[in-house]
Write an enzyme that holds these catalytic residues in place. Structure first.
Site, PDB file in Angstrom:
ATOM      1  N   THR A 180       6.843  -1.791  -5.688  1.00  0.00           N
ATOM      2  CA  THR A 180       8.077  -1.270  -6.263  1.00  0.00           C
ATOM      3  C   THR A 180       7.836   0.137  -6.749  1.00  0.00           C
ATOM      4  O   THR A 180       6.770   0.443  -7.268  1.00  0.00           O
ATOM      5  CB  THR A 180       8.514  -2.157  -7.449  1.00  0.00           C
ATOM      6  OG1 THR A 180       9.060  -3.358  -6.941  1.00  0.00           O
ATOM      7  CG2 THR A 180       9.567  -1.474  -8.311  1.00  0.00           C
TER       8      THR A 180
ATOM      9  N   GLU B 282      -2.844   2.442  -1.032  1.00  0.00           N
ATOM     10  CA  GLU B 282      -4.098   1.711  -0.836  1.00  0.00           C
ATOM     11  C   GLU B 282      -4.648   1.943   0.574  1.00  0.00           C
ATOM     12  O   GLU B 282      -3.999   1.657   1.562  1.00  0.00           O
ATOM     13  CB  GLU B 282      -3.851   0.209  -1.067  1.00  0.00           C
ATOM     14  CG  GLU B 282      -5.049  -0.690  -0.808  1.00  0.00           C
ATOM     15  CD  GLU B 282      -6.157  -0.520  -1.852  1.00  0.00           C
ATOM     16  OE1 GLU B 282      -7.297  -0.846  -1.518  1.00  0.00           O
ATOM     17  OE2 GLU B 282      -5.866  -0.073  -2.981  1.00  0.00           O
TER      18      GLU B 282
END
Lengths: 441, 441
Positions: free
Chosen positions: A212, A296
């Site tokens: 989010t 990531e």
């Protein structure tokens, strides 16, 4: 697999002078996160006359805090003065109880403030789970005690936004306006879309964190509630809505803005208001880019620039189509100067669902030029000129493609408008695959 | 990394009786592919009165064979009777010379046929390179000599479509119509979107093969040119346009249909025509699914079923949004029953650019049910019922998610229409990353 290095350098120390006046921030650990980190934060204006603006996810499935904050914005006519935020649990797909809990969070803050409809709420974390609401409401009074107007409390607040983020994302800046006035702005964001399977033990495999984007911008500029909302809409389109990590749109995405006018004086108007909007856009772009840089496993930060379009909306449509193309992003990770994939993504942009203006002339393939612009200032690598492929110097292309930051420039040559979109390469999903594959076997 | 096993079983032997009458097929190696494999193929009706229909890529950047075939369809009023196809070079982004070459290919065939505007053309392979046009036109006469009406020549033709495909994709079927008549249909396709870095030596790194879907369907049914085009539009929406491997749309995507009426009798109409369309849709779905099953590195074949929508277009919009979500596809590869990502993709479907009908009621989150339906006939695994998360039996979910074929069912409960979409999991891009990373280092 390498990552974008030196994330620590992305944590900037904030000067107290650049923080907006009369905003108190604070955070604590109330027990949502297992690791003891800050998971509840507050921001409140200590000056009267604060106005608020909001930009929410367009996803049909809106999480309870989104639905409830939207209602508060409506009831207060854009006059909210506080934000309560939690991380660790998104309060999404939680039915009626979720709505009750979101409301309870804001009521507990309103009670401290002594005013109704003054508090907006944001939540981020796992979905499908109820908030530990008693822990949260029971922590509101101590949280108020913890608030301060200094840079440390702002950093604490930034930490309370974090889920899979590897660093807190806080920026503050002094904006000098044409009339000679100065105002201050601070901003925090978190996210987005990272996939981080380390977070959930096997028994909670369907409770993975939900990527989010949350953001808040606070300023001491005196701005009307209407102008703040118009400014935020402009800013969000060109910053938070112009980044893509995985292309999915969360149920919780929210960006809020507060302007408390503590700087004093007349409400901004004319050139000052225009300059405020322009500088705030650059400020928000900086914040939004932090999210892309924290992807990531991402190894590259990619800026897609579309120039000379007949409208901003068409330029944005093309930039977004290229920035969200899996094939383009995979090629960039593979350090492959694959202009064919870029061209292909330009070509299907009008079908990508981003509206452009119907009066726009169509893209003319024979006018499109595509090049890589090295961020070290060395000469461009041209891939396609006026629709014709260039003979690419592979050694030179390889050199440029090795750089961490990559700029793609697409010149449509049918107008004067420009749009930019920021993304990372596609390795993060592969990292997820690898880690998750190992993890479960 | 495992792959969808047993691709060899996807090569079906074709019965001569199911092949459409009076179509000649053939292929040869003319020198485009380096490995000596078939790279030039032809299909022609040997019966007069053949009609043609076409469905082309909507990408703005249309390759020369797409532009030229579209022109031939127009000039012949849907009366083309032959197809010339090459693999190894897509004749895309090739400027004026590309158009001259595409036209030269069809002219060479027309000369053999003794008729103008009778030949459609398809090309697939690397982009940005010119065709070796003399080799191609010089091979048309021998190619004509090689054509036959048997199953071996059809299989040769299917091989001439292949680029990164690991097996030739050919199907044939006898369709029984309500009136008692029978017609025959054969189909070939290739693609799509596979990333196969083995193909290009380092010096041609920007000349990687371009994932393209090509398909041709031939029938001996007597159908008017208008009915054939309408049938093809219906069929393609529900088959070739309802698969996704990587979500990108190529410059060359083309599906053609030929109907030569060699079965004889009146043109199909009424129930026979409706049944023909329905059966042809199922036939094309089978062909289209072969493309998904041939996805490089794919480990799962995933069917997304959306039921009880108010319109087909809304159902399709939702199915496509889920089937093309990177986060959903990565979770499926990771064997993770992540209903949150599925729900999220349902929720942003209306923003995905696929048009639905404005009269459709909005999706109601509190009515949505999501489940996995195991393909072995065992009970469903419910993830979400009427918008509320189920307590998922993780052991059972893991069992189902280990299966090669996975059916996701999404019930919107606001209508009666259904759509299906087929996709694979996201590992193929990671495989590309791994292979390409190794390859270049």
């Amino acid at each position: 697999m390498s990552h974008l290095p030196n994330k620590a350098k992305l944590i900037h120390s904030i000067s107290r002078d650049s923080l907006p006046r009369a905003f108190k921030a604070g955070a604590l650990h109330c027990g949502i996160k297992k690791n003891g980190a800050f998971d509840l934060g507050i921001l409140q204006s200590s000056s009267a006359g604060c106005v608020s603006a909001a930009s929410f996810t367009q996803n049909i499935f809106k999480a309870a805090p989104v639905v409830w904050s939207s209602e508060v914005q409506h009831r207060s006519s854009g006059g909210a003065s506080a934000l309560i935020v939690n991380s660790g649990c998104a309060n999404a797909v939680t039915g009626k109880q979720g709505m009750i809990d979101a409301q309870a969070m804001t009521t507990a803050v309103n009670d401290q403030l002594g005013r109704d409809n003054s508090t907006l709420v944001m939540s981020t974390g796992v979905i499908g789970q109820l908030l530990p609401i008693k822990r949260i409401t029971g922590s509101i009074a101590p949280l108020f005690h913890a608030t301060r107007e200094d840079e440390h409390s702002w950093m604490d607040l930034a930490r309370s936004f974090m889920t899979t983020d590897t660093f807190p994302k806080l920026r503050a800046s002094l904006l000098r306006l044409p009339s000679g006035r100065s105002v201050r702005v601070a901003g925090i964001d978190k996210g987005a879309g990272m996939i981080h399977p380390h977070m959930g033990p096997p028994s909670t495999i369907s409770r993975l964190p939900h990527g989010t984007l949350l953001g808040v911008i606070a300023t001491d500029a005196p701005v009307s509630s209407t102008d703040l909302q118009q400014t935020l809409d402009h800013v969000v389109d060109r910053s938070f809505n112009s980044i893509s990590v995985d292309g999915d749109m969360s149920t919780n995405d929210t960006v809020l803005a507060f302007a408390n006018g503590a700087e004093g004086g007349e409400k901004l108007s004319g050139d000052d208001l225009i300059s405020f909007q322009t500088q705030l856009t650059d400020f928000a772009i900086d914040l939004a880019q932090l999210v892309v840089r924290d992807g990531e496993g991402a190894t590259k930060f990619v800026a897609v620039n579309v120039d000379n379009a007949p409208s901003y909306s068409l330029a944005r449509q093309v930039a977004r189509s290229v920035a969200t193309s899996s094939l383009v992003k995979t090629a960039l990770y593979g350090q492959d100067a694959n202009w064919g994939r870029i061209l292909c993504a330009v070509g299907y942009a009008p079908l990508s669902g981003i509206p452009s203006q119907s009066s726009d002339p169509p893209i003319d393939p024979s006018k499109v030029t595509v090049k890589f612009r090295p961020t070290d200032g060395s000469p461009d690598v041209r891939l396609l000129t006026n629709g014709e492929p260039e003979t690419v110097d592979e050694a030179r292309a390889a050199e440029v493609l090795k750089m961490e930051d990559l700029d793609i420039h697409i010149d449509l040559c049918i107008g004067e408008e420009t749009a930019r979109y920021w993304t990372c390469d596609l390795s993060h999903e592969c990292e997820y695959v690898t880690i998750n594959g190992d993890y479960r076997s």
